[in-house]
Design a protein around this motif. Sequence first.
Motif, PDB file in Angstrom:
ATOM      1  N   TYR A  44       8.584  -0.402 -10.140  1.00 22.00           N
ATOM      2  CA  TYR A  44       9.082   1.155  -9.763  1.00 22.00           C
ATOM      3  C   TYR A  44       9.031   1.120  -8.169  1.00 22.00           C
ATOM      4  O   TYR A  44       8.474   0.115  -8.362  1.00 22.00           O
ATOM      5  CB  TYR A  44       8.095   2.655  -9.782  1.00 22.00           C
ATOM      6  CG  TYR A  44       6.867   1.831  -9.759  1.00 22.00           C
ATOM      7  CD1 TYR A  44       5.951   1.941  -8.006  1.00 22.00           C
ATOM      8  CD2 TYR A  44       5.802   1.148 -10.839  1.00 22.00           C
ATOM      9  CE1 TYR A  44       5.078   2.228  -7.832  1.00 22.00           C
ATOM     10  CE2 TYR A  44       4.110   1.077 -10.595  1.00 22.00           C
ATOM     11  CZ  TYR A  44       4.051   1.590  -8.849  1.00 22.00           C
ATOM     12  OH  TYR A  44       2.351   1.036  -8.266  1.00 22.00           O
ATOM     13  N   LYS A  45       9.794   1.439  -7.513  1.00 21.85           N
ATOM     14  CA  LYS A  45       9.399   1.230  -5.711  1.00 21.85           C
ATOM     15  C   LYS A  45       8.821   2.036  -5.275  1.00 21.85           C
ATOM     16  O   LYS A  45       9.274   3.550  -5.664  1.00 21.85           O
ATOM     17  CB  LYS A  45      11.582   1.825  -5.751  1.00 21.85           C
ATOM     18  CG  LYS A  45      11.188   1.262  -4.092  1.00 21.85           C
ATOM     19  CD  LYS A  45      12.892   1.652  -3.893  1.00 21.85           C
ATOM     20  CE  LYS A  45      12.993   1.465  -1.935  1.00 21.85           C
ATOM     21  NZ  LYS A  45      13.852   2.914  -1.934  1.00 21.85           N
ATOM     22  N   LEU A  46       8.611   1.609  -4.288  1.00 27.19           N
ATOM     23  CA  LEU A  46       7.084   2.265  -3.432  1.00 27.19           C
ATOM     24  C   LEU A  46       7.595   2.808  -2.583  1.00 27.19           C
ATOM     25  O   LEU A  46       7.669   1.459  -1.323  1.00 27.19           O
ATOM     26  CB  LEU A  46       5.627   1.325  -3.614  1.00 27.19           C
ATOM     27  CG  LEU A  46       4.471   2.341  -3.061  1.00 27.19           C
ATOM     28  CD1 LEU A  46       4.195   3.497  -4.076  1.00 27.19           C
ATOM     29  CD2 LEU A  46       3.056   1.061  -3.246  1.00 27.19           C
ATOM     30  N   ALA A  90       1.927   9.596   9.924  1.00 20.15           N
ATOM     31  CA  ALA A  90       0.650   9.597   8.879  1.00 20.15           C
ATOM     32  C   ALA A  90       0.419   9.217   7.586  1.00 20.15           C
ATOM     33  O   ALA A  90      -0.719  10.016   6.674  1.00 20.15           O
ATOM     34  CB  ALA A  90      -0.605  10.526  10.198  1.00 20.15           C
ATOM     35  N   ARG A  91       0.781  10.362   7.262  1.00 20.78           N
ATOM     36  CA  ARG A  91       1.084  11.090   5.417  1.00 20.78           C
ATOM     37  C   ARG A  91       1.160  10.269   4.815  1.00 20.78           C
ATOM     38  O   ARG A  91       0.602  10.262   3.551  1.00 20.78           O
ATOM     39  CB  ARG A  91       2.453  11.966   5.193  1.00 20.78           C
ATOM     40  CG  ARG A  91       2.379  12.514   4.313  1.00 20.78           C
ATOM     41  CD  ARG A  91       3.629  14.030   3.684  1.00 20.78           C
ATOM     42  NE  ARG A  91       3.185  14.131   2.754  1.00 20.78           N
ATOM     43  CZ  ARG A  91       4.326  15.095   1.907  1.00 20.78           C
ATOM     44  NH1 ARG A  91       5.034  15.403   2.657  1.00 20.78           N
ATOM     45  NH2 ARG A  91       4.042  15.361   0.856  1.00 20.78           N
ATOM     46  N   ARG A  92       1.769   9.150   5.644  1.00 23.72           N
ATOM     47  CA  ARG A  92       1.376   8.078   4.244  1.00 23.72           C
ATOM     48  C   ARG A  92      -0.343   7.615   4.142  1.00 23.72           C
ATOM     49  O   ARG A  92      -0.393   7.011   2.755  1.00 23.72           O
ATOM     50  CB  ARG A  92       2.038   6.721   4.919  1.00 23.72           C
ATOM     51  CG  ARG A  92       1.282   5.552   5.617  1.00 23.72           C
ATOM     52  CD  ARG A  92       1.673   4.944   6.791  1.00 23.72           C
ATOM     53  NE  ARG A  92       3.062   4.282   6.357  1.00 23.72           N
ATOM     54  CZ  ARG A  92       3.685   2.813   6.371  1.00 23.72           C
ATOM     55  NH1 ARG A  92       3.364   1.644   6.407  1.00 23.72           N
ATOM     56  NH2 ARG A  92       5.150   2.954   6.603  1.00 23.72           N
ATOM     57  N   TYR A  93      -0.995   7.729   4.867  1.00 23.68           N
ATOM     58  CA  TYR A  93      -2.477   7.450   4.140  1.00 23.68           C
ATOM     59  C   TYR A  93      -2.981   8.477   3.423  1.00 23.68           C
ATOM     60  O   TYR A  93      -4.226   9.062   3.619  1.00 23.68           O
ATOM     61  CB  TYR A  93      -3.159   7.282   6.116  1.00 23.68           C
ATOM     62  CG  TYR A  93      -2.405   6.197   6.322  1.00 23.68           C
ATOM     63  CD1 TYR A  93      -2.645   4.656   6.402  1.00 23.68           C
ATOM     64  CD2 TYR A  93      -1.985   6.281   7.944  1.00 23.68           C
ATOM     65  CE1 TYR A  93      -2.252   3.745   6.785  1.00 23.68           C
ATOM     66  CE2 TYR A  93      -1.383   5.622   8.328  1.00 23.68           C
ATOM     67  CZ  TYR A  93      -1.376   3.862   8.138  1.00 23.68           C
ATOM     68  OH  TYR A  93      -0.755   3.083   8.711  1.00 23.68           O
ATOM     69  N   GLU A  94      -2.404   9.994   3.655  1.00 24.32           N
ATOM     70  CA  GLU A  94      -2.833  11.177   2.526  1.00 24.32           C
ATOM     71  C   GLU A  94      -3.137  10.335   1.164  1.00 24.32           C
ATOM     72  O   GLU A  94      -2.081   9.440   0.270  1.00 24.32           O
ATOM     73  CB  GLU A  94      -1.882  12.505   2.322  1.00 24.32           C
ATOM     74  CG  GLU A  94      -1.660  12.510   3.818  1.00 24.32           C
ATOM     75  CD  GLU A  94      -0.583  13.737   3.546  1.00 24.32           C
ATOM     76  OE1 GLU A  94       0.088  14.375   2.095  1.00 24.32           O
ATOM     77  OE2 GLU A  94      -1.083  14.584   4.789  1.00 24.32           O
TER      78      GLU A  94
END
Length: 134
Positions: free
Chosen positions: A3-5, A11-15
């Motif tokens: 799968y592609k991440l 900052a939403r990437r750290y939720e």
Amino acid sequence: LDYKLDFYDSARRYEPGTLPTANLAGLSAALDLLTEVSLETVRSRILETCGALRRGLEERGWRIASPEPPRSGILSASLPGTDSRVLAKRLEENDVIASPREAAVRFSPHFYNDGAEVSRILSVLDRYNLGVVG
């Protein structure tokens, strides 16, 4: 797994990716209880219990740091000439939960606490001469 991440650029990437399901179930049960009891009952019981504790502490020479009229279930008080950490520790040794805060002892009764528990707190203080009954 292939799968592609893709990460967000913000900052939403750290939720976190998973909700705290057990915490949400506990919150739901707590809200159900408060709704069943009624918020007005909760409010009046908290203020009644804090009022009884306030009166008992004042009678024993404690200085109340919390403002009047009370607007929450937090009551901070100090006994002149006595370290709040010592007071909180003595209470803890007698199964009373309170915490030292800025030269005062912080009590925070809730609606499930009652006058009998206030009386128990005051009897602990009397047993150790932590205040003078006037």
